[in-house]
Scaffold this active site. Structure first.
Site, PDB file in Angstrom:
ATOM      1  N   LYS A 164       1.481  -8.863  -9.305  1.00  0.00           N
ATOM      2  CA  LYS A 164       0.162  -8.597  -8.722  1.00  0.00           C
ATOM      3  C   LYS A 164      -0.707  -7.933  -9.783  1.00  0.00           C
ATOM      4  O   LYS A 164      -0.325  -6.896 -10.338  1.00  0.00           O
ATOM      5  CB  LYS A 164       0.309  -7.692  -7.494  1.00  0.00           C
ATOM      6  CG  LYS A 164      -1.024  -7.338  -6.822  1.00  0.00           C
ATOM      7  CD  LYS A 164      -0.782  -6.776  -5.426  1.00  0.00           C
ATOM      8  CE  LYS A 164      -2.041  -6.351  -4.712  1.00  0.00           C
ATOM      9  NZ  LYS A 164      -2.520  -5.026  -5.108  1.00  0.00           N
ATOM     10  N   MET A 193       0.854  -1.196   0.000  1.00  0.00           N
ATOM     11  CA  MET A 193       0.000   0.000   0.000  1.00  0.00           C
ATOM     12  C   MET A 193       0.883   1.237   0.000  1.00  0.00           C
ATOM     13  O   MET A 193       1.604   1.494   0.968  1.00  0.00           O
ATOM     14  CB  MET A 193      -0.938  -0.004   1.219  1.00  0.00           C
ATOM     15  CG  MET A 193      -2.084  -0.994   1.099  1.00  0.00           C
ATOM     16  SD  MET A 193      -3.233  -0.897   2.480  1.00  0.00           S
ATOM     17  CE  MET A 193      -2.315  -1.716   3.772  1.00  0.00           C
ATOM     18  N   ALA A 194       0.790   1.988  -1.116  1.00  0.00           N
ATOM     19  CA  ALA A 194       1.606   3.191  -1.268  1.00  0.00           C
ATOM     20  C   ALA A 194       1.292   4.177  -0.152  1.00  0.00           C
ATOM     21  O   ALA A 194       0.128   4.408   0.179  1.00  0.00           O
ATOM     22  CB  ALA A 194       1.318   3.831  -2.633  1.00  0.00           C
ATOM     23  N   ARG A 211      -6.561  -2.819   3.171  1.00  0.00           N
ATOM     24  CA  ARG A 211      -7.193  -1.718   3.911  1.00  0.00           C
ATOM     25  C   ARG A 211      -7.599  -2.087   5.334  1.00  0.00           C
ATOM     26  O   ARG A 211      -7.512  -1.252   6.229  1.00  0.00           O
ATOM     27  CB  ARG A 211      -8.422  -1.223   3.130  1.00  0.00           C
ATOM     28  CG  ARG A 211      -8.060  -0.491   1.846  1.00  0.00           C
ATOM     29  CD  ARG A 211      -9.248  -0.352   0.934  1.00  0.00           C
ATOM     30  NE  ARG A 211      -9.766  -1.656   0.519  1.00  0.00           N
ATOM     31  CZ  ARG A 211     -10.911  -1.849  -0.086  1.00  0.00           C
ATOM     32  NH1 ARG A 211     -11.683  -0.813  -0.352  1.00  0.00           N
ATOM     33  NH2 ARG A 211     -11.295  -3.064  -0.440  1.00  0.00           N
ATOM     34  N   ASN A 239      -6.789 -11.727  -3.029  1.00  0.00           N
ATOM     35  CA  ASN A 239      -6.825 -10.410  -2.378  1.00  0.00           C
ATOM     36  C   ASN A 239      -8.163  -9.717  -2.683  1.00  0.00           C
ATOM     37  O   ASN A 239      -8.728  -9.906  -3.742  1.00  0.00           O
ATOM     38  CB  ASN A 239      -5.633  -9.580  -2.930  1.00  0.00           C
ATOM     39  CG  ASN A 239      -5.697  -8.105  -2.563  1.00  0.00           C
ATOM     40  OD1 ASN A 239      -5.677  -7.250  -3.448  1.00  0.00           O
ATOM     41  ND2 ASN A 239      -5.773  -7.795  -1.289  1.00  0.00           N
ATOM     42  N   GLY A 240      -8.621  -8.949  -1.713  1.00  0.00           N
ATOM     43  CA  GLY A 240      -9.809  -8.125  -1.942  1.00  0.00           C
ATOM     44  C   GLY A 240     -10.905  -8.352  -0.937  1.00  0.00           C
ATOM     45  O   GLY A 240     -11.462  -9.449  -0.826  1.00  0.00           O
ATOM     46  N   ASP A 241     -11.163  -7.302  -0.124  1.00  0.00           N
ATOM     47  CA  ASP A 241     -12.321  -7.272   0.784  1.00  0.00           C
ATOM     48  C   ASP A 241     -12.236  -8.215   1.972  1.00  0.00           C
ATOM     49  O   ASP A 241     -13.272  -8.581   2.525  1.00  0.00           O
ATOM     50  CB  ASP A 241     -13.628  -7.549   0.014  1.00  0.00           C
ATOM     51  CG  ASP A 241     -13.948  -6.472  -1.004  1.00  0.00           C
ATOM     52  OD1 ASP A 241     -13.312  -5.409  -0.941  1.00  0.00           O
ATOM     53  OD2 ASP A 241     -14.831  -6.698  -1.846  1.00  0.00           O
ATOM     54  N   CYS A 272      -2.054  -1.139 -10.449  1.00  0.00           N
ATOM     55  CA  CYS A 272      -2.324   0.220  -9.950  1.00  0.00           C
ATOM     56  C   CYS A 272      -3.194   0.997 -10.939  1.00  0.00           C
ATOM     57  O   CYS A 272      -2.845   1.135 -12.115  1.00  0.00           O
ATOM     58  CB  CYS A 272      -1.009   0.961  -9.699  1.00  0.00           C
ATOM     59  SG  CYS A 272      -1.326   2.601  -9.008  1.00  0.00           S
TER      60      CYS A 272
HETATM   61  C1  LIG Z   1      -3.793   3.378   0.249  1.00  0.00           C
HETATM   62  C2  LIG Z   1      -3.603   2.229  -0.705  1.00  0.00           C
HETATM   63  C3  LIG Z   1      -2.415   2.110  -1.391  1.00  0.00           C
HETATM   64  C4  LIG Z   1      -2.216   1.032  -2.274  1.00  0.00           C
HETATM   65  N1  LIG Z   1      -1.015   0.914  -2.896  1.00  0.00           N
HETATM   66  C5  LIG Z   1      -0.759  -0.197  -3.654  1.00  0.00           C
HETATM   67  C6  LIG Z   1       0.545  -0.427  -4.182  1.00  0.00           C
HETATM   68  O1  LIG Z   1       1.497   0.337  -3.952  1.00  0.00           O
HETATM   69  N2  LIG Z   1       0.707  -1.543  -4.944  1.00  0.00           N
HETATM   70  C7  LIG Z   1      -0.319  -2.430  -5.195  1.00  0.00           C
HETATM   71  O2  LIG Z   1      -0.112  -3.427  -5.882  1.00  0.00           O
HETATM   72  N3  LIG Z   1      -1.546  -2.241  -4.687  1.00  0.00           N
HETATM   73  C8  LIG Z   1      -1.776  -1.154  -3.905  1.00  0.00           C
HETATM   74  N4  LIG Z   1      -2.999  -1.000  -3.328  1.00  0.00           N
HETATM   75  C9  LIG Z   1      -4.031  -2.041  -3.508  1.00  0.00           C
HETATM   76  C10 LIG Z   1      -3.953  -3.070  -2.363  1.00  0.00           C
HETATM   77  O3  LIG Z   1      -2.724  -3.736  -2.356  1.00  0.00           O
HETATM   78  C11 LIG Z   1      -5.083  -4.124  -2.487  1.00  0.00           C
HETATM   79  O4  LIG Z   1      -4.919  -4.791  -3.711  1.00  0.00           O
HETATM   80  C12 LIG Z   1      -6.468  -3.522  -2.453  1.00  0.00           C
HETATM   81  O5  LIG Z   1      -6.594  -2.520  -1.460  1.00  0.00           O
HETATM   82  C13 LIG Z   1      -7.537  -4.597  -2.209  1.00  0.00           C
HETATM   83  O6  LIG Z   1      -7.295  -5.287  -1.009  1.00  0.00           O
HETATM   84  P1  LIG Z   1      -8.104  -4.943   0.352  1.00  0.00           P
HETATM   85  O7  LIG Z   1      -9.566  -5.076   0.037  1.00  0.00           O
HETATM   86  O8  LIG Z   1      -7.634  -5.961   1.334  1.00  0.00           O
HETATM   87  O9  LIG Z   1      -7.759  -3.532   0.717  1.00  0.00           O
HETATM   88  C14 LIG Z   1      -3.236   0.082  -2.480  1.00  0.00           C
HETATM   89  C15 LIG Z   1      -4.445   0.223  -1.780  1.00  0.00           C
HETATM   90  C16 LIG Z   1      -4.635   1.257  -0.894  1.00  0.00           C
HETATM   91  C17 LIG Z   1      -5.941   1.369  -0.150  1.00  0.00           C
END
Ligand SMILES: Cc1cc2nc3c(=O)[nH]c(=O)nc-3n(C[C@H](O)[C@H](O)[C@H](O)COP(=O)(O)O)c2cc1C
Length: 324
Positions: free
Chosen positions: A143, A19-20, A227, A202-204, A103
């Protein structure tokens, strides 16, 4: 349950999402202390590395405690990705290098033609994976989202495997869907049936029960959480324990949250310049306090703090109100 990405052995099936702006060394250290099996960094740009951008260099900080660690890179050409992966391997020695093909952010996907834009150009995506695999001696993973505007996750997964990647992470939403629809876990299952390399779903995922359900429904090899770890790194521990031995999660107390704010603050101030540390910590503190009694009211004050001491004073006053 232990599993492997290439030669890298991973102790359990819980992976921290890249997560950036979030997954810096302090945040990853906390995730690791919760028992996270595999930690992913925030993404860094191939060009940022080549042009020796100081912000990018700063983002590359990592400690041995965080291992096994996967460093994510994004970029748009086989040549720049080759150079970036060589640089990262030489300077950081991550256990795994991950390529971002998901991304959706405008600057990355439209202006930079990288991240999810690679899903529109499978030939280029294939060449990028081949170059990086040929360049570094560690496993390379990718990814992906499920597509750009239409779903092509299966085609992408096949070519990513053919190019020599050692695992693939699937975030099953297209770039166009951004976060507007629920993640479609059936795509993770389809990808798992399509390839023989490990698949990370991954996701949710918001609870340890979601984590188990994703493993059961998709047969993926591991689950990745993003998240839901914000302000709640305990979720990682809850997932590890529930998946490993069925332990039900305990409620996190307000005292634990306050301790975690202090620990996170100390880590940030140790490893980042003061201004960066406080601005990051304001965001994290707001997440840690989310849901507590009248926490919405202290948020504006929180965002005005400029020093660690001000932040601690505010938090301690708030704890007194909660204990009153
Ligand atoms: C603040 C933020 C930054 C993210 N930065 C990246 C990143 O740098 N590289 C990436 O592959 N995905 C990035 N993602 C996506 C997450 O890795 C993930 O795929 C996405 O949030 C879904 O998963 P979750 O439902 O568990 O949050 C980012 C998501 C968020 C919310």
């Amino acid at each position: 349950m232990k599993w492997n990405i290439g030669t890298v052995e991973i102790d359990n099936q819980v992976v921290l999402a890249p997560m950036a702006g979030i997954c810096d060394s302090p945040f990853r250290t906390i995730a690791k202390s919760m028992g996270c099996g595999l930690i992913c960094t925030e993404m860094v740009s191939d060009r940022g590395l080549i042009y020796d951008n100081t912000r990018t260099q700063d983002m590359l900080q990592m400690t041995d405690y965080e291992r096994p660690i996967s460093q994510q890179i994004f970029g748009s050409t086989p040549e720049t990705m080759k150079n970036a992966s060589a640089y990262i391997y030489e300077h950081m020695h991550p256990d795994i290098i991950d390529i971002n093909m998901g991304c959706p952010v405008r600057k990355v996907a439209i202006k930079g033609q990288s991240g999810s834009a690679l899903l529109k150009d499978p030939d280029k995506a294939y060449k990028i994976v081949c170059e990086v695999v040929d360049t570094v001696p560690v496993p390379v993973t990718v990814k992906i989202r499920s597509g750009w505007d239409k779903i092509n996750a299966l085609e992408m997964a096949r070519l990513i495997e053919d190019a020599g990647a050692s695992a693939i992470t699937v975030h099953p939403r297209t770039k166009e869907q951004s976060y507007c629809v629920d993640a479609d876990w059936s795509i993770i299952k389809d990808v798992k049936n399509e390839v023989s390399i490990p698949v990370i779903g991954n996701g949710d995922i918001r609870t340890c029960f979601d984590a188990k359900r994703m493993l059961d429904e998709t047969s993926c090899d591991a689950i990745m959480i993003g998240r839901a770890t914000l302000g709640n790194p305990w979720l990682i521990k809850q997932c590890v324990e529930y998946l490993d031995n069925g332990t039900e999660p305990k409620k996190v107390t307000k005292e634990e949250r306050f301790e975690m704010i202090k620990r996170h603050t100390e880590l940030l101030f140790e490893r980042k310049p003061e201004k960066v540390a406080i601005s990051k910590m304001r965001v994290h503190a707001a997440y840690y306090l989310k849901g507590l009694y009248r926490s919405v009211e202290i948020k504006p004050k929180l965002f005005k703090t400029t020093t660690k001491e001000e932040l601690y004073d505010l938090i301690e006053d708030y704890l007194k109100i909660l204990n009153y």
